[in-house]
Write an enzyme that holds these catalytic residues in place. Sequence first.
Site, PDB file in Angstrom:
ATOM      1  N   ASP A   1       0.839  -1.200   0.000  1.00 51.58           N
ATOM      2  CA  ASP A   1       0.000   0.000   0.000  1.00 51.58           C
ATOM      3  C   ASP A   1       0.876   1.253   0.000  1.00 51.58           C
ATOM      4  O   ASP A   1       0.592   2.226  -0.698  1.00 51.58           O
ATOM      5  CB  ASP A   1      -0.916  -0.020   1.229  1.00 51.58           C
ATOM      6  CG  ASP A   1      -1.653  -1.345   1.340  1.00 51.58           C
ATOM      7  OD1 ASP A   1      -2.486  -1.619   0.481  1.00 51.58           O
ATOM      8  OD2 ASP A   1      -1.357  -2.128   2.264  1.00 51.58           O
TER       9      ASP A   1
ATOM     10  N   HIS B   1      -4.534  -3.297   6.570  1.00 52.08           N
ATOM     11  CA  HIS B   1      -4.371  -3.578   5.143  1.00 52.08           C
ATOM     12  C   HIS B   1      -5.751  -3.977   4.599  1.00 52.08           C
ATOM     13  O   HIS B   1      -6.043  -5.136   4.379  1.00 52.08           O
ATOM     14  CB  HIS B   1      -3.354  -4.694   4.909  1.00 52.08           C
ATOM     15  CG  HIS B   1      -3.355  -5.169   3.482  1.00 52.08           C
ATOM     16  ND1 HIS B   1      -2.883  -4.402   2.448  1.00 52.08           N
ATOM     17  CD2 HIS B   1      -3.810  -6.300   2.913  1.00 52.08           C
ATOM     18  CE1 HIS B   1      -3.054  -5.046   1.307  1.00 52.08           C
ATOM     19  NE2 HIS B   1      -3.610  -6.199   1.558  1.00 52.08           N
TER      20      HIS B   1
HETATM   21  P1  NAI Z   1      -2.979 -18.101  -3.695  1.00 55.91           P
HETATM   22  O1  NAI Z   1      -4.327 -18.659  -3.414  1.00 55.91           O
HETATM   23  O2  NAI Z   1      -2.450 -18.114  -5.087  1.00 55.91           O
HETATM   24  O3  NAI Z   1      -1.909 -18.846  -2.778  1.00 55.91           O
HETATM   25  C1  NAI Z   1      -2.140 -19.152  -1.442  1.00 55.91           C
HETATM   26  C2  NAI Z   1      -1.455 -20.462  -1.157  1.00 55.91           C
HETATM   27  O4  NAI Z   1      -1.579 -20.739   0.229  1.00 55.91           O
HETATM   28  C3  NAI Z   1      -2.069 -21.650  -1.912  1.00 55.91           C
HETATM   29  O5  NAI Z   1      -1.058 -22.356  -2.610  1.00 55.91           O
HETATM   30  C4  NAI Z   1      -2.665 -22.484  -0.785  1.00 55.91           C
HETATM   31  O6  NAI Z   1      -2.635 -23.879  -1.059  1.00 55.91           O
HETATM   32  C5  NAI Z   1      -1.751 -22.120   0.370  1.00 55.91           C
HETATM   33  N1  NAI Z   1      -2.272 -22.442   1.693  1.00 55.91           N
HETATM   34  C6  NAI Z   1      -3.564 -22.493   2.117  1.00 55.91           C
HETATM   35  N2  NAI Z   1      -3.623 -22.881   3.397  1.00 55.91           N
HETATM   36  C7  NAI Z   1      -2.349 -23.070   3.800  1.00 55.91           C
HETATM   37  C8  NAI Z   1      -1.787 -23.496   5.015  1.00 55.91           C
HETATM   38  N3  NAI Z   1      -2.529 -23.799   6.074  1.00 55.91           N
HETATM   39  N4  NAI Z   1      -0.432 -23.593   5.083  1.00 55.91           N
HETATM   40  C9  NAI Z   1       0.335 -23.315   4.020  1.00 55.91           C
HETATM   41  N5  NAI Z   1      -0.156 -22.921   2.827  1.00 55.91           N
HETATM   42  C10 NAI Z   1      -1.485 -22.802   2.725  1.00 55.91           C
HETATM   43  O7  NAI Z   1      -2.997 -16.629  -3.113  1.00 55.91           O
HETATM   44  P2  NAI Z   1      -1.977 -15.435  -3.396  1.00 55.91           P
HETATM   45  O8  NAI Z   1      -2.478 -14.603  -4.498  1.00 55.91           O
HETATM   46  O9  NAI Z   1      -0.597 -15.965  -3.449  1.00 55.91           O
HETATM   47  O10 NAI Z   1      -2.185 -14.568  -2.065  1.00 55.91           O
HETATM   48  C11 NAI Z   1      -1.814 -15.090  -0.820  1.00 55.91           C
HETATM   49  C12 NAI Z   1      -2.379 -14.253   0.308  1.00 55.91           C
HETATM   50  O11 NAI Z   1      -1.818 -12.951   0.315  1.00 55.91           O
HETATM   51  C13 NAI Z   1      -3.893 -14.048   0.235  1.00 55.91           C
HETATM   52  O12 NAI Z   1      -4.412 -14.163   1.560  1.00 55.91           O
HETATM   53  C14 NAI Z   1      -4.014 -12.624  -0.246  1.00 55.91           C
HETATM   54  O13 NAI Z   1      -5.242 -12.045   0.155  1.00 55.91           O
HETATM   55  C15 NAI Z   1      -2.856 -11.993   0.454  1.00 55.91           C
HETATM   56  N6  NAI Z   1      -2.371 -10.727  -0.117  1.00 55.91           N
HETATM   57  C16 NAI Z   1      -1.898  -9.785   0.754  1.00 55.91           C
HETATM   58  C17 NAI Z   1      -1.356  -8.609   0.311  1.00 55.91           C
HETATM   59  C18 NAI Z   1      -0.825  -7.606   1.275  1.00 55.91           C
HETATM   60  O14 NAI Z   1      -0.426  -6.541   0.821  1.00 55.91           O
HETATM   61  N7  NAI Z   1      -0.797  -7.836   2.575  1.00 55.91           N
HETATM   62  C19 NAI Z   1      -1.291  -8.309  -1.126  1.00 55.91           C
HETATM   63  C20 NAI Z   1      -1.775  -9.366  -1.969  1.00 55.91           C
HETATM   64  C21 NAI Z   1      -2.295 -10.528  -1.460  1.00 55.91           C
END
Ligand code: NAI
Length: 331
Positions: A159, A187
């Site tokens: 952000d 966030h």
């Molecule tokens: P994604 O869905 O592509 O990847 C998430 C991964 O986490 C998947 O491979 C899933 O199998 C895995 N996962 C689920 N439960 C798990 C567990 N208990 N232990 C280990 N791995 C587990 O999602 P993406 O796009 O990579 O985003 C990841 C997270 O980051 C989301 O929660 C998203 O909202 C968040 N995010 C946060 C941002 C920030 O600025 N703080 C910015 C963009 C995304």
Amino acid sequence: EKEPVTVLVTGAAGQIGYALVPMIARGVMLGPDQPVIIHMLDIEPAAEALNGVKMELIDAAFPLLKGVVATTDVVEACQGVNIAVMVGGFPRKEGMERKDVMSKNVSIYKAQASALEQHAAPDCKVLVVANPANTNALILKEFAPSIPEKNITCLTRLDHNRALGQISEKLDVHVSEVKNVIIWGNHSSTQYPDVNHATVKTTDGEKSVRVALANDNWLNTEFITTVQQRGAAIIKARKLSSALSAASAACDHIRDWVLGTPKGTWVSMGVYSDGSYGIQPGIVYSFPVTCEKGQWSIVKGLKIDEFSREKMDATAKELMEEKTLAHSCLV
Ligand code: NAI
């Protein structure tokens, strides 16, 4: 040669993970002379994909990469970890209630807190990326009481970088000429991107961004909503949420935390509130921080006007509500 640093990435088979691990292996996170060992954790349904990421890391022949572990075992993943980047989580799916998503993430972060506490290196630094990032970090803090609270943070650097990006576009200057924006709070779309202390380097010296923009009303309106809604705009455009910018911001966050912020520059980090700026302790809130020798400290004494105060309190209120909701999932 330096001893390698072990970095854990959870959710490593996901989108952000795929963008993040090569950055870490190239030295973007910890510097070009710091060898790394990468531990990647994901869950059983993603195990094969996770192994594919490991194969690609091997194929990339990174000179700094001294080892890769790909596992679905949280204990193995956390073993001896110096830096933990928590990207894994349960995403909100259509038709799901807020409480259901919160409940899933609370149980994930509670379990992973214990694993980190027991198996990570004692001075492990933790960055929570997965949403709801501030509250996941709070749960992690509460369930890992032996990890110093200063070691548990969440990502609002994306952000922060988005705010810098918007100002640089508006002023038509390079983004590196703009600094000291602040992201206050959660966030989420209640975050408050504050430009009151931001500056820009111009040919006739450093100027306040407000002065440079002649106090353009844009700063109090569209700028704020654009930064708040940027995540949604990326989803609309890409049909996927931001990944490369999130991975890059995670590297910025850890790099500045470990190696320090440049003199006169602060960044935004979600940290456990110490009561600064009247924000109640007991929530993970994004503040302006400077870092030195591996420690962050909140920038003190900034003047807060009424416009800012109201927005800072509104995002704190949302975090208190998230905390209550998270705690209600524990019983
Ligand atoms: P994604 O869905 O592509 O990847 C998430 C991964 O986490 C998947 O491979 C899933 O199998 C895995 N996962 C689920 N439960 C798990 C567990 N208990 N232990 C280990 N791995 C587990 O999602 P993406 O796009 O990579 O985003 C990841 C997270 O980051 C989301 O929660 C998203 O909202 C968040 N995010 C946060 C941002 C920030 O600025 N703080 C910015 C963009 C995304």
